[in-house]
Design a protein around this motif. Structure first.
Motif, PDB file in Angstrom:
ATOM      1  N   ASN A 169      36.729  27.947  45.227  1.00 38.11           N
ATOM      2  CA  ASN A 169      36.579  28.460  43.865  1.00 38.11           C
ATOM      3  C   ASN A 169      36.719  29.976  43.827  1.00 38.11           C
ATOM      4  OD1 ASN A 169      36.161  26.171  42.117  1.00 38.11           O
ATOM      5  ND2 ASN A 169      34.222  25.826  43.164  1.00 38.11           N
ATOM      6  N   CYS A 170      36.276  30.653  44.875  1.00 39.20           N
ATOM      7  CA  CYS A 170      36.459  32.111  44.949  1.00 39.20           C
ATOM      8  C   CYS A 170      37.945  32.465  45.008  1.00 39.20           C
ATOM      9  CB  CYS A 170      35.732  32.671  46.162  1.00 39.20           C
ATOM     10  SG  CYS A 170      33.942  32.788  45.956  1.00 39.20           S
ATOM     11  N   PHE A 171      38.725  31.696  45.779  1.00 36.02           N
ATOM     12  CA  PHE A 171      40.174  31.914  45.852  1.00 36.02           C
ATOM     13  C   PHE A 171      40.809  31.760  44.473  1.00 36.02           C
ATOM     14  CE2 PHE A 171      44.148  29.399  45.955  1.00 36.02           C
ATOM     15  CZ  PHE A 171      45.018  30.370  46.390  1.00 36.02           C
ATOM     16  N   ILE A 172      40.433  30.701  43.765  1.00 39.40           N
ATOM     17  CA  ILE A 172      41.006  30.437  42.440  1.00 39.40           C
ATOM     18  C   ILE A 172      40.635  31.543  41.455  1.00 39.40           C
ATOM     19  CG2 ILE A 172      40.907  28.856  40.461  1.00 39.40           C
ATOM     20  CD1 ILE A 172      40.560  26.569  42.546  1.00 39.40           C
ATOM     21  N   LEU A 176      42.918  34.659  39.517  1.00 35.77           N
ATOM     22  CA  LEU A 176      43.058  34.415  38.068  1.00 35.77           C
ATOM     23  C   LEU A 176      43.904  33.174  37.802  1.00 35.77           C
ATOM     24  CD1 LEU A 176      43.653  38.111  36.917  1.00 35.77           C
ATOM     25  CD2 LEU A 176      41.487  36.868  37.072  1.00 35.77           C
ATOM     26  N   LEU A 177      43.559  32.092  38.484  1.00 31.20           N
ATOM     27  CA  LEU A 177      44.298  30.847  38.365  1.00 31.20           C
ATOM     28  C   LEU A 177      43.542  29.831  37.511  1.00 31.20           C
ATOM     29  CD1 LEU A 177      45.439  30.448  42.094  1.00 31.20           C
ATOM     30  CD2 LEU A 177      46.757  31.399  40.188  1.00 31.20           C
ATOM     31  N   PHE A 178      44.303  28.967  36.883  1.00 29.83           N
ATOM     32  CA  PHE A 178      43.742  27.883  36.085  1.00 29.83           C
ATOM     33  C   PHE A 178      44.253  26.556  36.639  1.00 29.83           C
ATOM     34  CE2 PHE A 178      43.960  31.625  33.444  1.00 29.83           C
ATOM     35  CZ  PHE A 178      42.767  31.613  32.731  1.00 29.83           C
ATOM     36  N   THR A 206      48.852  30.732  36.871  1.00 33.33           N
ATOM     37  CA  THR A 206      48.364  31.907  36.160  1.00 33.33           C
ATOM     38  C   THR A 206      48.475  31.653  34.654  1.00 33.33           C
ATOM     39  OG1 THR A 206      50.570  32.892  36.260  1.00 33.33           O
ATOM     40  CG2 THR A 206      49.006  33.509  37.990  1.00 33.33           C
ATOM     41  N   GLU A 207      47.750  32.450  33.903  1.00 39.59           N
ATOM     42  CA  GLU A 207      47.790  32.309  32.448  1.00 39.59           C
ATOM     43  C   GLU A 207      49.221  32.507  31.930  1.00 39.59           C
ATOM     44  OE1 GLU A 207      45.675  34.208  28.428  1.00 39.59           O
ATOM     45  OE2 GLU A 207      45.210  34.990  30.427  1.00 39.59           O
TER      46      GLU A 207
END
Length: 212
Positions: A169-172, A176-178, A206-207
């Motif tokens: 979760n820290c990597f994600i 700034l990944l969804f 990414t967004e």
């Protein structure tokens, strides 16, 4: 850009080739990220056969004699290849989505089982993303990790699993990944008796990817 993501668990013979061609044709895919080819080398002819077209670019990471191998394929009319970076557990392809004239990066991922190997993988991918001026990224593949309790059934949850979830979760979040949600089945891996199951395959973007 429509991407097919599949852990094929060995390219094998003609049956799996037909299955992959069927999915690509049915979905109208532009790009395919294939994990666990279980072959150490591949040819143009085989890639053309897998796609059903010879106007196809490809990159193959052979892993350790086929173990941990990856194959990235794209149709040249839809994706214009620029360059790539390849390492243990990933193929990063930089290029342009032709239809909307947008630079983008597609990452094919197959993570190892050990947490220490996964931490190395996540750091390498994070470093590559930070070093790039491209903002439109898509990470596809078998991450061999879950994000929260409930995404793994029939397997005891140990302290190492808690660390894995936290680090993943820290990597994600750091990048700034969804996560793109699954439409149907909540799990992507099942053991032979069907009692143990996990949500290991993911698409993270990414967004900016969602806005293209």
């Amino acid at each position: 850009m429509l991407i097919v993501n599949l852990n094929i668990r060995g390219l094998g013979g003609s049956i799996k080739a037909r299955y992959l061609r069927h999915i690509i044709a049915r979905e109208g895919a532009n790009f395919a990220c294939i994990q666990e080819t279980k072959v150490s080398a591949i040819t143009d002819a085989r890639c053309f056969n897998l796609w059903g077209d010879n106007n196809v670019g490809w990159l193959h990471y052979g892993g350790d004699n086929g173990s941990g191998s990856l194959l990235s394929l794209w149709h040249k009319e839809a994706f214009c290849y620029d360059t790539h970076v390849m390492g243990k557990g990933y193929i990063v392809v930089y290029g342009k989505h032709v239809k909307i004239n947008c630079r983008c990066v597609v990452v094919n991922v197959y993570a190892a089982c050990s947490l220490s190997d996964k931490i190395v993988l996540w750091k390498e991918l994070s470093d590559l993303k930070k070093a790039s001026s491209d903002v439109v990224w898509c990470f596809c593949g078998d991450f061999n990790a879950i994000r929260k309790n409930g995404k793994r059934k029939g397997v005891s949850m140990r302290d190492s699993n808690t660390s894995e979830m936290r680090d993943f979760n820290c990597f994600i979040e750091a990048n700034l990944l969804f996560e793109i949600p699954l439409v149907s089945k909540p799990f992507t891996w099942f053991n032979s008796n069907g009692k143990a199951k996990s949500r290991l395959d993911k698409v993270l973007v990414t967004e900016e990817w969602m806005q293209t």
